[in-house]
Design a protein around this motif. Structure first.
Motif, PDB file in Angstrom:
ATOM      1  N   LEU A  54       0.829  -1.206   0.000  1.00  0.00           N
ATOM      2  CA  LEU A  54       0.000   0.000   0.000  1.00  0.00           C
ATOM      3  C   LEU A  54       0.867   1.261   0.000  1.00  0.00           C
ATOM      4  O   LEU A  54       0.568   2.230  -0.715  1.00  0.00           O
ATOM      5  CB  LEU A  54      -0.934  -0.007   1.210  1.00  0.00           C
ATOM      6  CG  LEU A  54      -1.977  -1.130   1.237  1.00  0.00           C
ATOM      7  CD1 LEU A  54      -2.837  -1.028   2.488  1.00  0.00           C
ATOM      8  CD2 LEU A  54      -2.853  -1.102  -0.007  1.00  0.00           C
ATOM      9  N   ILE A  55       1.938   1.262   0.806  1.00  0.00           N
ATOM     10  CA  ILE A  55       2.853   2.409   0.828  1.00  0.00           C
ATOM     11  C   ILE A  55       3.503   2.588  -0.538  1.00  0.00           C
ATOM     12  O   ILE A  55       3.660   3.712  -1.038  1.00  0.00           O
ATOM     13  CB  ILE A  55       3.921   2.217   1.920  1.00  0.00           C
ATOM     14  CG1 ILE A  55       3.275   2.321   3.306  1.00  0.00           C
ATOM     15  CG2 ILE A  55       5.049   3.238   1.774  1.00  0.00           C
ATOM     16  CD1 ILE A  55       4.209   1.968   4.442  1.00  0.00           C
ATOM     17  N   HIS A  56       3.877   1.483  -1.164  1.00  0.00           N
ATOM     18  CA  HIS A  56       4.487   1.516  -2.498  1.00  0.00           C
ATOM     19  C   HIS A  56       3.528   2.144  -3.499  1.00  0.00           C
ATOM     20  O   HIS A  56       3.920   3.006  -4.311  1.00  0.00           O
ATOM     21  CB  HIS A  56       4.843   0.089  -2.914  1.00  0.00           C
ATOM     22  CG  HIS A  56       5.866   0.003  -4.002  1.00  0.00           C
ATOM     23  ND1 HIS A  56       7.213   0.191  -3.787  1.00  0.00           N
ATOM     24  CD2 HIS A  56       5.735  -0.238  -5.332  1.00  0.00           C
ATOM     25  CE1 HIS A  56       7.873   0.052  -4.921  1.00  0.00           C
ATOM     26  NE2 HIS A  56       6.997  -0.200  -5.885  1.00  0.00           N
ATOM     27  N   SER A  57       2.262   1.752  -3.444  1.00  0.00           N
ATOM     28  CA  SER A  57       1.263   2.255  -4.394  1.00  0.00           C
ATOM     29  C   SER A  57       0.982   3.739  -4.169  1.00  0.00           C
ATOM     30  O   SER A  57       0.920   4.520  -5.133  1.00  0.00           O
ATOM     31  CB  SER A  57      -0.032   1.451  -4.262  1.00  0.00           C
ATOM     32  OG  SER A  57       0.183   0.075  -4.524  1.00  0.00           O
ATOM     33  N   ILE A  58       0.800   4.137  -2.910  1.00  0.00           N
ATOM     34  CA  ILE A  58       0.522   5.550  -2.611  1.00  0.00           C
ATOM     35  C   ILE A  58       1.702   6.429  -3.013  1.00  0.00           C
ATOM     36  O   ILE A  58       1.525   7.496  -3.625  1.00  0.00           O
ATOM     37  CB  ILE A  58       0.209   5.722  -1.113  1.00  0.00           C
ATOM     38  CG1 ILE A  58      -1.101   5.000  -0.754  1.00  0.00           C
ATOM     39  CG2 ILE A  58       0.121   7.197  -0.741  1.00  0.00           C
ATOM     40  CD1 ILE A  58      -1.378   4.923   0.732  1.00  0.00           C
ATOM     41  N   SER A  59       2.915   6.002  -2.686  1.00  0.00           N
ATOM     42  CA  SER A  59       4.108   6.768  -3.048  1.00  0.00           C
ATOM     43  C   SER A  59       4.245   6.869  -4.560  1.00  0.00           C
ATOM     44  O   SER A  59       4.637   7.921  -5.095  1.00  0.00           O
ATOM     45  CB  SER A  59       5.353   6.117  -2.448  1.00  0.00           C
ATOM     46  OG  SER A  59       5.268   6.049  -1.037  1.00  0.00           O
TER      47      SER A  59
END
Length: 335
Positions: free
Chosen positions: A273-278
């Motif tokens: 999720l962090i990868h996608s948001i970033s």
């Protein structure tokens, strides 16, 4: 004699009746026990599946993190967030930001040099800077396009291509994404270390934002060219965005592609999720950066091609930096 025969007949009638009643009672008892057992089994199954769906851990001979968990609740919830929220947001970001800048360009046009090109080229970037920039830019674009295919391809491409072609596209995107990642990380580190001293915000950067960097060609902002050092306020914002979310991209990406870490499912889903948001944030800023550098700033692209900029471009867009070079007599012109 008659009475004896009557008793014998009665016995013959009563004994089978008693036996039938006994067998009936036994069958009823067995049926009741069986029904009770089935109800108990159903209750046990319901409790079991309720626990499984809740993510409770059971017993298994397999060794490892969360091997006893049949259904990971966090994993399912994270998948829902990614598919139902982040994927549409990524699509809207790509189309929306690109469309907004296209509209701005059609209405406003590029930021022209007020005094035209001088023909004198001033050194702005070293060869090392150019290499860092283009390796970072190329790897970043490769990650963006392959990442977009991984996230959006099943909605945008898969319905219109054959299964074989789609399989090749998604496999190729995943492979390129994994192998280009380390190149991006190394070039990102070099970029941050080498360019950070030039990216500190100053008070005059506030005015740059207030007049939209001098890119407006109409109204009260027309012809307003704010003060700027080596990097203007927009470039500084892009740099710090890339620095922060590039760190998130790098850390979460390593967590996702290194199986030896043996992370809990919760950590893996958080990394995804962090990868996608970033990625969404970096994609948005990358589109802005490309628009600003290529079509909105006349003469801007030349800086990252040859390392030199036109002298009038330096005076108009980075006047404080140019004044420093002039005062220290350190301007290097292209032969």
């Amino acid at each position: 004699m008659f009475m004896k025969s009557l008793r014998s007949l009665f016995a013959l009638l009563v004994i089978p009746l008693m036996l039938s009643m006994g067998l009936g009672l036994s069958a009823s008892a067995m049926a009741a026990d069986d029904q009770t057992s089935q109800q108990q089994a159903a209750t046990n199954d319901a409790d079991l599946w309720r626990a499984v769906k809740a993510g409770d851990s059971g017993y298994t001979v397999a060794k490892g993190i969360e091997t006893g968990v049949l259904i990971n609740v966090i994993g399912n919830e994270g998948k829902i967030v990614r598919n139902e929220y982040l994927t549409p947001v990524m699509g809207i970001t790509v189309v929306g930001v690109f469309a907004a800048f296209l509209f701005f360009y059609l209405v406003n046009g590029p930021s022209k040099l007020s005094k035209g090109f001088s023909g004198k080229m001033v050194l702005r970037w070293s060869k090392a800077d150019l290499w860092i920039h283009w390796v970072l830019a190329t790897s970043c674009l490769a990650l963006i396009f392959t990442g977009l295919n991984i996230m959006l391809g099943k909605h945008v491409l898969q319905p219109y291509v054959g299964e074989g072609l789609w399989a090749g596209l998604i496999y190729g995107s995943k492979t390129i994404h994994d192998w280009v990642g380390p190149i991006f990380i190394v070039s990102w580190i070099l970029c941050v270390v080498k360019w950070m001293p030039m990216q500190t915000f100053k008070m005059y950067d506030l005015k740059w934002f207030l007049v939209v960097g001098g890119y407006i060609n109409f109204g009260p902002f027309k012809g307003k060219h704010p003060d700027s050092g080596f990097a203007n306020a927009g470039e500084k914002m892009w740099f710090w965005t890339l620095t922060l979310f590039g760190l998130f991209i790098a850390a979460s990406g390593l967590m996702l592609v290194l199986p030896g870490l043996d992370l809990p499912r919760e950590a893996s889903m958080a990394a995804l999720l962090i990868h996608s948001i970033s990625a969404i944030i970096i994609i948005a800023f990358t589109i802005v950066h490309i628009w600003m550098a290529t079509v909105l700033s006349e003469g801007g692209m030349e800086c990252m091609v040859s390392g030199y900029c036109d002298e009038n471009w330096a005076v108009q867009h980075h006047n404080l930096w140019y004044d420093e070079l002039k005062d220290s007599n350190s301007i290097v012109y292209k032969d």
